[in-house]
Design an enzyme around this catalytic site. Structure first.
Site, PDB file in Angstrom:
ATOM      1  N   GLY A 120       1.168  -1.052  -0.224  1.00  0.00           N
ATOM      2  CA  GLY A 120       0.024  -0.237  -0.296  1.00  0.00           C
ATOM      3  C   GLY A 120       1.069   1.555  -0.020  1.00  0.00           C
TER       4      GLY A 120
ATOM      5  N   VAL B 261      -5.157  -4.312   2.338  1.00  0.00           N
ATOM      6  CA  VAL B 261      -4.874  -4.795   3.226  1.00  0.00           C
ATOM      7  C   VAL B 261      -5.268  -6.539   3.304  1.00  0.00           C
ATOM      8  CG1 VAL B 261      -6.522  -3.017   4.665  1.00  0.00           C
ATOM      9  CG2 VAL B 261      -7.474  -5.244   3.866  1.00  0.00           C
ATOM     10  N   LYS B 262      -4.650  -7.072   4.179  1.00  0.00           N
ATOM     11  CA  LYS B 262      -5.057  -8.650   3.773  1.00  0.00           C
ATOM     12  C   LYS B 262      -6.185  -9.269   3.250  1.00  0.00           C
ATOM     13  CE  LYS B 262      -2.081 -10.978   6.863  1.00  0.00           C
ATOM     14  NZ  LYS B 262      -1.314  -9.821   8.699  1.00  0.00           N
TER      15      LYS B 262
ATOM     16  N   SER C  54       0.642  -7.263  -9.446  1.00  0.00           N
ATOM     17  CA  SER C  54       1.964  -7.926  -9.523  1.00  0.00           C
ATOM     18  C   SER C  54       2.406  -7.168  -9.986  1.00  0.00           C
ATOM     19  CB  SER C  54       1.052  -9.030 -11.016  1.00  0.00           C
ATOM     20  OG  SER C  54       2.564 -10.333 -10.674  1.00  0.00           O
TER      21      SER C  54
ATOM     22  N   LYS D 124      -5.355 -12.460 -12.018  1.00  0.00           N
ATOM     23  CA  LYS D 124      -4.564 -11.855 -11.665  1.00  0.00           C
ATOM     24  C   LYS D 124      -3.634 -13.277 -10.702  1.00  0.00           C
ATOM     25  CE  LYS D 124      -0.658 -10.589  -8.865  1.00  0.00           C
ATOM     26  NZ  LYS D 124      -0.759 -11.295  -7.860  1.00  0.00           N
TER      27      LYS D 124
ATOM     28  N   HIS E 163      -2.322 -15.635 -13.546  1.00  0.00           N
ATOM     29  CA  HIS E 163      -1.116 -15.016 -13.266  1.00  0.00           C
ATOM     30  C   HIS E 163      -0.268 -15.721 -12.375  1.00  0.00           C
ATOM     31  CE1 HIS E 163       1.958 -12.667 -11.557  1.00  0.00           C
ATOM     32  NE2 HIS E 163       1.985 -11.777 -12.887  1.00  0.00           N
ATOM     33  N   ASN E 164      -0.868 -15.838 -11.369  1.00  0.00           N
ATOM     34  CA  ASN E 164      -0.067 -16.583 -10.481  1.00  0.00           C
ATOM     35  C   ASN E 164      -0.354 -17.916 -10.265  1.00  0.00           C
ATOM     36  OD1 ASN E 164      -0.379 -14.215  -8.791  1.00  0.00           O
ATOM     37  ND2 ASN E 164      -0.419 -14.782  -6.961  1.00  0.00           N
TER      38      ASN E 164
ATOM     39  N   GLU F  70       3.020 -18.478 -12.608  1.00  0.00           N
ATOM     40  CA  GLU F  70       4.148 -17.488 -11.832  1.00  0.00           C
ATOM     41  C   GLU F  70       4.526 -19.469 -11.169  1.00  0.00           C
ATOM     42  OE1 GLU F  70       3.657 -14.572  -9.146  1.00  0.00           O
ATOM     43  OE2 GLU F  70       4.355 -16.174  -7.813  1.00  0.00           O
TER      44      GLU F  70
ATOM     45  N   ARG G 286       5.453 -28.426  -4.372  1.00  0.00           N
ATOM     46  CA  ARG G 286       4.963 -27.186  -3.228  1.00  0.00           C
ATOM     47  C   ARG G 286       4.903 -28.060  -2.058  1.00  0.00           C
ATOM     48  NH1 ARG G 286       4.377 -20.480  -4.476  1.00  0.00           N
ATOM     49  NH2 ARG G 286       5.042 -20.376  -6.103  1.00  0.00           N
TER      50      ARG G 286
HETATM   51  C1  6PG Z   1       3.476 -10.656  -8.071  1.00  0.00           C
HETATM   52  C2  6PG Z   1       3.319 -12.058  -7.016  1.00  0.00           C
HETATM   53  C3  6PG Z   1       2.565 -12.326  -5.655  1.00  0.00           C
HETATM   54  C4  6PG Z   1       2.374 -12.864  -4.423  1.00  0.00           C
HETATM   55  C5  6PG Z   1       3.617 -13.557  -3.970  1.00  0.00           C
HETATM   56  C6  6PG Z   1       3.435 -14.905  -3.668  1.00  0.00           C
HETATM   57  O1  6PG Z   1       2.230 -11.308  -8.867  1.00  0.00           O
HETATM   58  O2  6PG Z   1       3.008 -10.218  -7.491  1.00  0.00           O
HETATM   59  O3  6PG Z   1       2.680 -12.899  -8.034  1.00  0.00           O
HETATM   60  O4  6PG Z   1       1.621 -10.722  -5.631  1.00  0.00           O
HETATM   61  O5  6PG Z   1       1.502 -13.046  -3.473  1.00  0.00           O
HETATM   62  O6  6PG Z   1       4.097 -14.255  -5.055  1.00  0.00           O
HETATM   63  O7  6PG Z   1       3.065 -15.687  -3.242  1.00  0.00           O
HETATM   64  P1  6PG Z   1       3.216 -17.438  -3.178  1.00  0.00           P
HETATM   65  O8  6PG Z   1       3.349 -16.825  -1.777  1.00  0.00           O
HETATM   66  O9  6PG Z   1       1.699 -17.872  -2.948  1.00  0.00           O
HETATM   67  O10 6PG Z   1       4.081 -17.954  -3.441  1.00  0.00           O
END
Ligand code: 6PG
Length: 476
Positions: free
Chosen positions: A14, A74-75, A128, A182, A185-186, A189, A287
Site C-alpha cells: 500500500g 489490507v490482508k 503484480s 491475477k 497469472h499467479n 508464476e 510445493r
Molecule cells: C505478484 C506475485 C504476488 C504473490 C507472491 C507470493 O504477482 O506480484 O504473484 O502477488 O503474492 O508471489 O505468492 P506465494 O506465496 O503463493 O508464492
C-alpha cells in the site's frame, strides 16, 4: 476535498502504491489503522509528491474528490471485508472502492454485488510485481464496471509499467475478472518457477555443476527466447553466496516451498471449469510435497539409491536439451493458463481479451517475458485460437523441442531426478496430439460397472452394453 485517489492500508504494498501515485503527480489521500505508518510515510517520503494524511477513515474519505476512489490494501479475507464495511457508510453513490490485494475472485464477485446494491463500484484489481513493482510500475489488472474504469484508467495506466509506450494496465472485465486473471497469472508464476527449478535440478545432477556455474547458464538463456524476469533473478539467486557459511545460498535454504494460496485457487477453479492446467497443478503439488518433511524422510530411508548414476556425455547438447524442454514446457503452462482464462471468461460472461491480457503482462509483473508479445500476436491474429500451442511461433518452438524434451524427461526418470512439471507437460502434449486416447477404455469401464453409457465412433446416440447379460448393445 483535494485528493484524486486514496490508499488505506499502508503496509509495504500500500505504501509503495501510494508513493508511486504521488510520484506520478496525483494527490494521494493516505490512511492506516495505526497512524504511525501514515506519519512515517509522510515523514520519509513526503517530498516525493502530494500526500494528504488522515488519522480516521472518515477524515480520509472527506479529503477525496468525487467520485471518490479508495484503494484498499489490507490482508485478503476478513480484514478486507472489515475495511469495506467501515467504508461503505462513509461513501456516496458513484464512489469507487478498489481492492488491490490478492483476493479470491469469488469474494470479489460477492463484494461487487453487495456494493452495487449501495450504488457503489467495487473494483477487484490484480496488481503484480511485488514491492518494487508497486513502487516503480506494476502490471495492473482491474475488474469492475466500465464506468469505474473511466475514472481509474487514466490513473492506473500512468502508474503502471510501460512497454514500448503501452501501459501494462487495461480493463479486464466486470466484477471478478481482474482478480481471476491475477489468480491465473499467479498459477502460471507457480508453473514457471517449478519448471525453472526442475531445469536447475537437472543441470545440477546431469553436469555435477555448481550453482554459480548454473547461474551462468541461466544468464546465457536470458539473452534468447527464454528472456524473462524469473530467469534473470534465477541467475542472481544461484550466484549468491551465503555470508555466514560461504556456501551457495541455494544450499543453505530449507527445501520446502511455501505458498499463500493463489496457486491452489487456480487449480481449484480449473477443476471446477474442467480445464486441464496440469503444469500449474503439478507445480502447486510439488510445493506441497516439498513440505511433507516426515514422509520425505521416511521414503529416503526406505528407497535410498533409487536411480542410476547420471552421466551426461555431451555437456552442450544436454544444456541445449534442457533449455528446449524448459521452453516447450513453459509454452504448455501458458497455453493452459490462457485456456483457463478463456473458460472463466465464458463461464462468468466477462468477455476477456486474451491478447490484451498478454499485453499487460509484458512488463511490471512477475511472469513478464519476451514471448508474451508472441502470445498477443497469436490471439490478435486468431482470437478463437483453439490452443496457443498451434499458433505458428509456438508450434515451431514446441515442435523443435520435442526430441530434447523426450531425452530430458527419459534421462531424468532413469536417473531418479523428479521432473513433475517437465514430464506432465510432455504427457499433456502427447495426449493432445494423440490419434486415439485410452479414454475409450474408461468409457467402457464406466459402462460396465455403472451403465454410464458411451458414444460410438460410427453412429450417433448413446449406447449401453448389457454386460451382466447377453452383452448385446442397447440404446443408452
Ligand atoms: C505478484 C506475485 C504476488 C504473490 C507472491 C507470493 O504477482 O506480484 O504473484 O502477488 O503474492 O508471489 O505468492 P506465494 O506465496 O503463493 O508464492
Amino acid at each position: 476535498a483535494t485528493a484524486q485517489i486514496g490508499v488505506t492500508g499502508l503496509a509495504v504494498m500500500g505504501r509503495n502504491l501510494a508513493r508511486n501515485l504521488a510520484r506520478n503527480g496525483f494527490t494521494v489521500a493516505v490512511h492506516n489503522r495505526s497512524p504511525e505508518r501514515t506519519r512515517s510515510l509522510v515523514a520519509e517520503h513526503g517530498d516525493e509528491g502530494t500526500f494528504v494524511a488522515s488519522e480516521s477513515l472518515a477524515d480520509f474519505v472527506a479529503t477525496l474528490e468525487r467520485p471518490r476512489a479508495v484503494i484498499v490494501m489490507v490482508k485478503a479475507g476478513g480484514p478486507t471485508d472489515a475495511v469495506i464495511d467501515e467504508l461503505v457508510p462513509l461513501l456516496e453513490e458513484g464512489d469507487i472502492v478498489v481492492d488491490c490485494g490478492n483476493a479470491h475472485f469469488a469474494d470479489t464477485r460477492r463484494r461487487e454485488e453487495t456494493l452495487r446494491g449501495h450504488g457503489l463500484h467495487f473494483v477487484g484489481t490484480g496488481v503484480s510485481g511485488g514491492e518494487e513493482g508497486a513502487l516503480r510500475g506494476p502490471s495492473i489488472m482491474p475488474g469492475g464496471s466500465a464506468e469505474s474504469y473511466a475514472k481509474l484508467g487514466p490513473i492506473f495506466e500512468k502508474i503502471a509499467a510501460q512497454v514500448e509506450g503501452t501501459p501494462c494496465c487495461r480493463h479486464i472485465g466486470p466484477d471478478g475478472a481482474g482478480h481471476f486473471v491475477k489468480m491465473v497469472h499467479n498459477g502460471i508464476e507457480y508453473a514457471d518457477m517449478q519448471l525453472i527449478a526442475e531445469a536447475y535440478d537437472l543441470l545440477r545432477a546431469g553436469l555435477s555443476a555448481s550453482p554459480a556455474e548454473i547461474a551462468d547458464i541461466f544468464r546465457e538463456w536470458n539473452t534468447g527466447e527464454l528472456e524473462s524476469f524469473l530467469i534473470e533473478i534465477t541467475a542472481d539467486v544461484l550466484a549468491h553466496t551465503d555470508a555466514a557459511t560461504g556456501r551457495a545460498f541455494v544450499d543453505v535454504v530449507l527445501d520446502q516451498a511455501e505458498q499463500k494460496g493463489t496457486g491452489r485457487w487456480t487449480v481449484q477453479s480449473a477443476l471446477d471449469l474442467g480445464i486441464p492446467i496440469t503444469g500449474i497443478a503439478e507445480a502447486t503439488f510439488a510445493r506441497s510435497l516439498s513440505g511433507h518433511a516426515d514422509q520425505r524422510a521416511a521414503a529416503r530411508r526406505a528407497f535410498a539409491d533409487a536411480g542410476e548414476k547420471w552421466q551426461v556425455d555431451e555437456r552442450e547438447t544436454f544444456v541445449e536439451d534442457v533449455r528446449r524442454a524448459l521452453l516447450a514446457s513453459k509454452i504448455i503452462a501458458y497455453a493452459q493458463g490462457f485456456d483457463h482464462i478463456r473458460a472463466g471468461s465464458r463461464e462468468y460472461d466477462w468477455d476477456i481479451d486474451l491478447g490484451g491480457t498478454a499485453t499487460i503482462w509484458r512488463g511490471g509483473c512477475i511472469i513478464r517475458a519476451r514471448f508474451l508479445d508472441r502470445i498477443r500476436e497469436a490471439y490478435d491474429a486468431e482470437p478463437d485460437l483453439s490452443t496457443l500451442l498451434v499458433a505458428p511461433y509456438f508450434a515451431e518452438a514446441v515442435g523443435a523441442g520435442v526430441p530434447s524434451w523426450r531425452r530430458v524427461v527419459a534421462d531424468a526418470a532413469r536417473a531418479g531426478v523428479p521432473t513433475p512439471a517437465f514430464s506432465s507437460s510432455l504427457a499433456y502434449f502427447d495426449a493432445l496430439r494423440a490419434e486415439r486416447l485410452p479414454a475409450a477404455l474408461i468409457q467402457g469401464l464406466r459402462d460396465n460397472f455403472g451403465a454410464h453409457t458411451y458414444h460410438r465412433v460410427d453412429r450417433e446416440g448413446s449406447f449401453h452394453t448389457v454386460w451382466a447379460g447377453d452383452r448385446s448393445e442397447v440404446a443408452g
